[in-house]
Scaffold this motif. Structure first.
Motif, PDB file in Angstrom:
ATOM      1  N   VAL A 105       4.326   0.806   2.115  1.00  0.00           N
ATOM      2  CA  VAL A 105       4.191  -0.194   3.167  1.00  0.00           C
ATOM      3  C   VAL A 105       4.106  -1.561   2.503  1.00  0.00           C
ATOM      4  O   VAL A 105       3.424  -1.733   1.492  1.00  0.00           O
ATOM      5  N   ARG A 106       4.803  -2.526   3.099  1.00  0.00           N
ATOM      6  CA  ARG A 106       4.750  -3.908   2.626  1.00  0.00           C
ATOM      7  C   ARG A 106       4.549  -4.805   3.841  1.00  0.00           C
ATOM      8  O   ARG A 106       5.250  -4.659   4.847  1.00  0.00           O
ATOM      9  N   ILE A 107       3.590  -5.704   3.738  1.00  0.00           N
ATOM     10  CA  ILE A 107       3.279  -6.610   4.836  1.00  0.00           C
ATOM     11  C   ILE A 107       3.256  -8.029   4.285  1.00  0.00           C
ATOM     12  O   ILE A 107       2.598  -8.292   3.275  1.00  0.00           O
ATOM     13  N   ALA A 150       0.385   0.595  10.800  1.00  0.00           N
ATOM     14  CA  ALA A 150      -0.829   0.414  11.603  1.00  0.00           C
ATOM     15  C   ALA A 150      -2.081   0.794  10.807  1.00  0.00           C
ATOM     16  O   ALA A 150      -3.102   0.115  10.876  1.00  0.00           O
ATOM     17  N   GLY A 151      -2.001   1.864  10.033  1.00  0.00           N
ATOM     18  CA  GLY A 151      -3.127   2.269   9.207  1.00  0.00           C
ATOM     19  C   GLY A 151      -3.512   1.204   8.189  1.00  0.00           C
ATOM     20  O   GLY A 151      -4.685   0.913   7.978  1.00  0.00           O
ATOM     21  N   VAL A 152      -2.502   0.600   7.572  1.00  0.00           N
ATOM     22  CA  VAL A 152      -2.761  -0.470   6.607  1.00  0.00           C
ATOM     23  C   VAL A 152      -3.356  -1.680   7.321  1.00  0.00           C
ATOM     24  O   VAL A 152      -4.297  -2.317   6.824  1.00  0.00           O
ATOM     25  N   ALA A 187       0.853  -1.190   0.000  1.00  0.00           N
ATOM     26  CA  ALA A 187       0.000   0.000   0.000  1.00  0.00           C
ATOM     27  C   ALA A 187       0.885   1.234   0.000  1.00  0.00           C
ATOM     28  O   ALA A 187       2.088   1.165   0.275  1.00  0.00           O
ATOM     29  N   GLN A 188       0.252   2.357  -0.296  1.00  0.00           N
ATOM     30  CA  GLN A 188       0.907   3.646  -0.167  1.00  0.00           C
ATOM     31  C   GLN A 188       0.119   4.458   0.844  1.00  0.00           C
ATOM     32  O   GLN A 188      -1.115   4.372   0.888  1.00  0.00           O
ATOM     33  N   VAL A 189       0.845   5.212   1.654  1.00  0.00           N
ATOM     34  CA  VAL A 189       0.219   6.036   2.682  1.00  0.00           C
ATOM     35  C   VAL A 189       0.743   7.455   2.526  1.00  0.00           C
ATOM     36  O   VAL A 189       1.948   7.686   2.496  1.00  0.00           O
ATOM     37  N   CYS A 225       7.918  -0.378   6.354  1.00  0.00           N
ATOM     38  CA  CYS A 225       7.551   0.934   5.830  1.00  0.00           C
ATOM     39  C   CYS A 225       8.840   1.691   5.551  1.00  0.00           C
ATOM     40  O   CYS A 225       9.804   1.573   6.320  1.00  0.00           O
ATOM     41  N   ASP A 226       8.856   2.495   4.498  1.00  0.00           N
ATOM     42  CA  ASP A 226      10.080   3.233   4.181  1.00  0.00           C
ATOM     43  C   ASP A 226      10.150   4.608   4.865  1.00  0.00           C
ATOM     44  O   ASP A 226      11.000   5.423   4.529  1.00  0.00           O
TER      45      ASP A 226
END
Length: 86
Positions: A51-53, A79-81, A41-43, A65-66
């Motif tokens: 973000v990569r999970i 956390a948001g993702v 995802a992108q935040v 997260c970068d």
């Protein structure tokens, strides 16, 4: 670090969780995609963060997260993702 999606809050500070919930409410999480066990995802924060999970069922095997967060535990972007996934 492995933990369950159902209780990831144990791995973040209260202020991080509050900010993550605000990001979710403000629709700052986008381009959410899942390929196999990987969620990306992108935040949108002060910059655009990736973000990569890595998951296995309900278990979070790895969360990345970068952003520059280094206070221990997961950052507000991750956390948001995770809120989105749950």
């Amino acid at each position: 670090m492995a933990f369950l999606l159902t209780d990831f809050e144990k791995h973040a500070a209260a202020v991080v969780l509050q900010r993550a919930q605000a990001y979710l409410a403000e629709k700052r999480i986008f381009k959410l995609s899942q390929t196999g066990n990987r969620v990306e995802a992108q935040v949108s924060g002060s910059e655009l963060y990736r973000v990569r999970i890595e998951m296995e069922g309900e278990q979070i095997k790895e969360a990345y997260c970068d952003c520059p967060y280094d206070q221990g535990g997961i950052c507000k972007h991750v956390a948001g993702v995770l809120y989105t996934l749950r």
